[in-house]
Design an enzyme around this catalytic site. Structure first.
Site, PDB file in Angstrom:
ATOM      1  CE  LYS A 256      -3.788  -1.967   2.452  1.00  0.00           C
ATOM      2  NZ  LYS A 256      -5.107  -1.525   1.546  1.00  0.00           N
ATOM      3  NE  ARG A 331     -10.736  -9.857  -3.342  1.00  0.00           N
ATOM      4  CZ  ARG A 331     -10.718  -8.587  -4.343  1.00  0.00           C
ATOM      5  NH1 ARG A 331     -11.164  -8.986  -6.028  1.00  0.00           N
ATOM      6  NH2 ARG A 331     -10.639  -8.043  -4.429  1.00  0.00           N
TER       7      ARG A 331
HETATM    8  N1  BES Z   1      -7.938  -4.525   3.468  1.00  0.00           N
HETATM    9  C1  BES Z   1      -8.439  -3.943   2.155  1.00  0.00           C
HETATM   10  C2  BES Z   1      -9.248  -3.342   2.127  1.00  0.00           C
HETATM   11  C3  BES Z   1      -9.549  -2.087   3.230  1.00  0.00           C
HETATM   12  C4  BES Z   1      -9.725  -0.404   2.869  1.00  0.00           C
HETATM   13  C5  BES Z   1     -10.076  -2.116   4.056  1.00  0.00           C
HETATM   14  C6  BES Z   1      -9.803   0.750   2.832  1.00  0.00           C
HETATM   15  C7  BES Z   1     -11.042  -0.733   4.970  1.00  0.00           C
HETATM   16  C8  BES Z   1     -10.201   0.591   4.515  1.00  0.00           C
HETATM   17  C9  BES Z   1      -8.454  -5.097   1.235  1.00  0.00           C
HETATM   18  O1  BES Z   1      -7.474  -6.088   1.307  1.00  0.00           O
HETATM   19  C10 BES Z   1      -7.215  -4.567   0.321  1.00  0.00           C
HETATM   20  O2  BES Z   1      -6.406  -4.090   0.184  1.00  0.00           O
HETATM   21  N2  BES Z   1      -8.399  -4.391  -0.897  1.00  0.00           N
HETATM   22  C11 BES Z   1      -7.992  -3.620  -2.002  1.00  0.00           C
HETATM   23  C12 BES Z   1      -8.433  -4.658  -3.137  1.00  0.00           C
HETATM   24  C13 BES Z   1      -7.946  -4.290  -4.522  1.00  0.00           C
HETATM   25  C14 BES Z   1      -6.458  -4.748  -4.600  1.00  0.00           C
HETATM   26  C15 BES Z   1      -8.433  -5.087  -5.855  1.00  0.00           C
HETATM   27  C16 BES Z   1      -8.773  -2.090  -2.098  1.00  0.00           C
HETATM   28  O3  BES Z   1      -9.796  -2.333  -2.222  1.00  0.00           O
HETATM   29  O4  BES Z   1      -8.146  -1.268  -2.531  1.00  0.00           O
HETATM   30 MN    MN Z   2      -5.217  -5.964   1.046  1.00  0.00          MN
END
Ligand code: BES
Ligand code: MN
Ligand code: ZN
Length: 478
Positions: A256, A331
Site C-alpha cells: 500500500k 478474498r
Molecule cells: N483491507 C483492504 C480493504 C480496506 C481498504 C479496508 C480500506 C478498510 C479500508 C483490502 O485487503 C484491500 O486492500 N483491498 C483492495 C483490493 C484491490 C487490490 C483489488 C482495495 O480495495 O484497494
Molecule cells: Mn489488502
C-alpha cells in the site's frame, strides 16, 4: 471496561424521558422556576436540559417521533450518547432512567446509546485512571424496562466492547495466534466449542489461499472454528459465520502507498472480531440456533518468501487463482473458509470482511455493502434488522457480467477485477467458492472510525454486530 445496567430505582441523579411538556408537571422534584426554564429551553429546540439540584442532577430528554421508527429509535441512542458525555463531565458514576414517554422502548434505547458511547480503549495509556469515564452503572425504574431487555442489552454491549477492543489491539499484541487465543477465551467464558488449526494442520488441509497470504509473514497463520450447539435448535442445518482475520494488511508486495493508507490496517480483522464476539453473545443469550463460526487469520506483508503478482495458487477448493495483486488478500483466505463451510451443509452462510476500499468509497461510514445468493425473505429480514439497529445495508447485484472481470488467461480466475465495481468483483470472486445460500457483508467503510460520532467511538466500532444479532434473534420466527 466494565459497564452494567440493572432494574432498580435509586434516589437522586435521574434522566427523565418525556414526550410531552405537560408530563413535566407530574414531576414533584421540579420547582416552578425549573419547569419554566425547561419549557423555554425546549422552545428553542434544545432536547436535553440539565438541572443542577446542587446535591444531585436531573436531566430531561424531550423524546420526539421522527419520520420512521428506525429514525426515532436512533435519535434515542444518539441522545444517550450525549447524556453519557454529560454524566462523565459531571463525574457521575451511576444514573437512573425513568421513561415517562409513550414509547415503551425509549429508556432501553437511551441506555444503549449511553453504553455504546461510554466505551474507551485505555490499555496503553499510562494515565488511564485519570481519563477513565466515571459512569459505570445505569439503572431503570421498574416501568422503564423489562428484565429480559436489560439482560439482553448487557450481553450485547459486552460483546460489542470485546469486539471493539480486539479491533483496537495493534499487531504487536494481536498476531494471528493471539487472535486464536482470544477466541478460545471467548469460548470458555460464554460456553461454545473452539478448535484452532495451526500452520501444520492448515498445510495438511491444503488451505492454499490462507497459506499464500501468510508466505511473507514471520508469524504462522491460524484457522479457528467455533461451534455453538444448543439442546433445542430451531435449525437442522447449521448457520455459518465467516470473519476476515487479517491482523494487519500492508498489501504485501503490492505494498500500500505509505502515506496514511496503512494507519488503520490493524483493523483488517474486524470481521473476525465481529463474528467471534457475536458467538460470545449468541452463547450468552442462549439463542436456540446451531451456529458455527470460522476465522482464517494471518497478517499480509512483504517478505522474502511472499507470494508475488503472477503466482498461481491452488485453493482449498482445488480451483486455481492467478494473483495479480497481493493486496487483494482478504478474498484469498475467505475463499478457503467459505469452501470449508461446505462440509457443514449449511442452511445459510454470512461472511463479514473489511474487503474493499471500493465499498467504503461507495457508501462511506453510514452503511454496509452487502450481496449474496440468499433468498428474498432472508434478505428482507436482514434489511429490517439493519434499519432497526441503524446499521443499514445497501445491496449490490451479483450480475454475471461482473464475473467477466475476474477471468484469467492462465488460471480458473484472477484475484482482481477492473478499475470499477471493485466491491462487486470481490463478491463475484467469493461466489466461486459457495454452493449454499450466502450473504457477504463488506464492512470496510464502517469498521473503524477516525473520530467519535454520536455513540460510535474512535477506533474499532463493531458496526454490524447489532444488525447480525438482531437478525439471529428473529431467525426462524417468521
Ligand atoms: N483491507 C483492504 C480493504 C480496506 C481498504 C479496508 C480500506 C478498510 C479500508 C483490502 O485487503 C484491500 O486492500 N483491498 C483492495 C483490493 C484491490 C487490490 C483489488 C482495495 O480495495 O484497494
Ligand atoms: Mn489488502
Ligand atoms: Zn485487507
Amino acid at each position: 471496561m466494565e459497564f452494567k445496567i440493572q432494574i432498580k430505582q435509586t434516589k437522586q441523579d435521574h434522566i427523565y424521558i418525556v414526550d410531552d411538556e405537560k408530563k413535566l408537571s407530574s414531576l414533584a422534584v421540579l420547582t416552578k422556576e425549573e419547569l419554566a426554564f425547561i419549557k423555554t429551553s425546549f422552545a428553542v429546540e434544545q432536547t436535553i436540559v440539565s438541572i443542577n439540584k446542587l446535591s444531585y442532577f436531573i436531566f430531561i430528554y424531550l423524546f420526539k417521533n421522527k419520520k420512521t421508527d428506525a429514525q426515532t429509535h436512533d435519535a434515542c441512542r444518539k441522545a444517550g450518547a450525549e447524556l453519557s458525555g454529560i454524566c462523565n463531565k459531571y463525574k457521575l458514576t451511576e444514573i437512573t432512567i425513568a421513561n415517562l414517554s409513550a414509547n415503551t422502548h425509549a429508556a432501553v434505547l437511551v441506555a444503549e446509546g449511553m453504553a455504546l458511547a461510554n466505551y474507551q480503549f485505555l490499555k496503553y495509556r499510562t494515565e488511564a485512571k485519570k481519563i477513565t469515564n466515571t459512569l459505570k452503572l445505569i439503572y431503570f425504574t421498574k416501568t422503564s424496562a423489562t428484565v429480559k431487555e436489560v439482560a439482553q442489552l448487557n450481553i450485547v454491549i459486552d460483546a460489542i466492547y470485546r469486539a471493539r477492543t480486539l479491533v483496537n489491539e495493534p499487531l504487536n499484541y494481536l498476531s494471528a495466534e493471539q487472535l486464536s487465543k482470544e477466541i478460545v477465551l471467548l469460548g470458555k467464558d460464554a460456553g461454545f466449542k473452539v478448535t484452532v488449526f495451526n500452520k501444520a494442520r492448515i498445510q495438511k488441509e491444503k488451505m492454499g489461499g490462507l497459506l499464500a497470504v501468510n508466505l511473507g509473514s514471520i508469524q504462522p497463520p491460524t484457522f479457528s472454528i467455533m461451534e455453538y450447539l444448543p439442546k433445542k435448535a430451531l435449525n437442522k442445518k447449521p448457520i455459518v459465520l465467516v470473519g476476515k482475520g487479517v491482523v494487519y494488511d500492508t498489501g504485501g508486495l503490492s505494498l500500500k502507498p505509505t502515506a496514511n493508507s496503512m494507519d488503520r490496517m490493524k483493523s483488517d480483522m474486524s470481521g473476525a472480531a465481529l463474528v467471534s464476539c457475536a458467538m460470545y453473545a449468541i452463547a450468552k443469550l442462549q439463542l436456540p440456533l446451531h451456529i458455527i463460526a470460522l476465522v482464517p487469520a494471518t497478517d499480509n506483508r512483504p517478505g522474502q518468501e511472499a507470494y508475488v503478482p503472477g503466482d498461481v495458487i491452488t485453493m482449498l477448493s482445488g480451483k486455481t487463482v492467478e494473483v495479480l495483486n497481493t493486496d487483494a488478500e482478504g478474498r484469498m483466505l475467505l475463499a478457503d473458509a467459505l469452501q470449508w463451510a461446505k462440509r457443514y451443509k449449511p442452511e445459510l452462510v454470512m461472511d463479514f470482511a473489511t474487503l474493499t476500499g471500493a465499498a467504503s468509497a461507495a457508501v462511506g461510514e453510514d452503511g454496509i455493502v452487502c450481496m449474496g445468493t440468499a433468498d428474498d425473505q432472508v434478505k428482507k429480514a436482514f434489511r429490517e434488522s439493519g434499519f432497526r439497529q441503524y446499521e443499514r445495508l445497501v445491496e449490490y447485484p451479483l450480475w454475471d457480467e461482473y464475473g467477466d472481470q475476474i477471468k484469467s488467461d492462465i488460471a480458473d480466475i484472477k484475484n482482481v477485477g477492473g478499475p470499477s465495481g471493485g466491491a462487486i468483483t470481490a463478491g463475484k470472486f467469493l461466489e466461486h467458492f459457495i454452493d449454499y445460500p450466502w450473504m457477504h457483508f463488506d464492512i470496510a467503510g464502517v469498521s473503524f472510525a477516525t473520530a467519535k460520532k454520536g455513540y460510535i467511538p474512535v477506533g474499532g466500532t463493531a458496526y454490524g454486530m447489532r444488525m447480525l444479532l438482531d437478525f439471529l434473534m428473529h431467525y426462524g420466527k417468521a
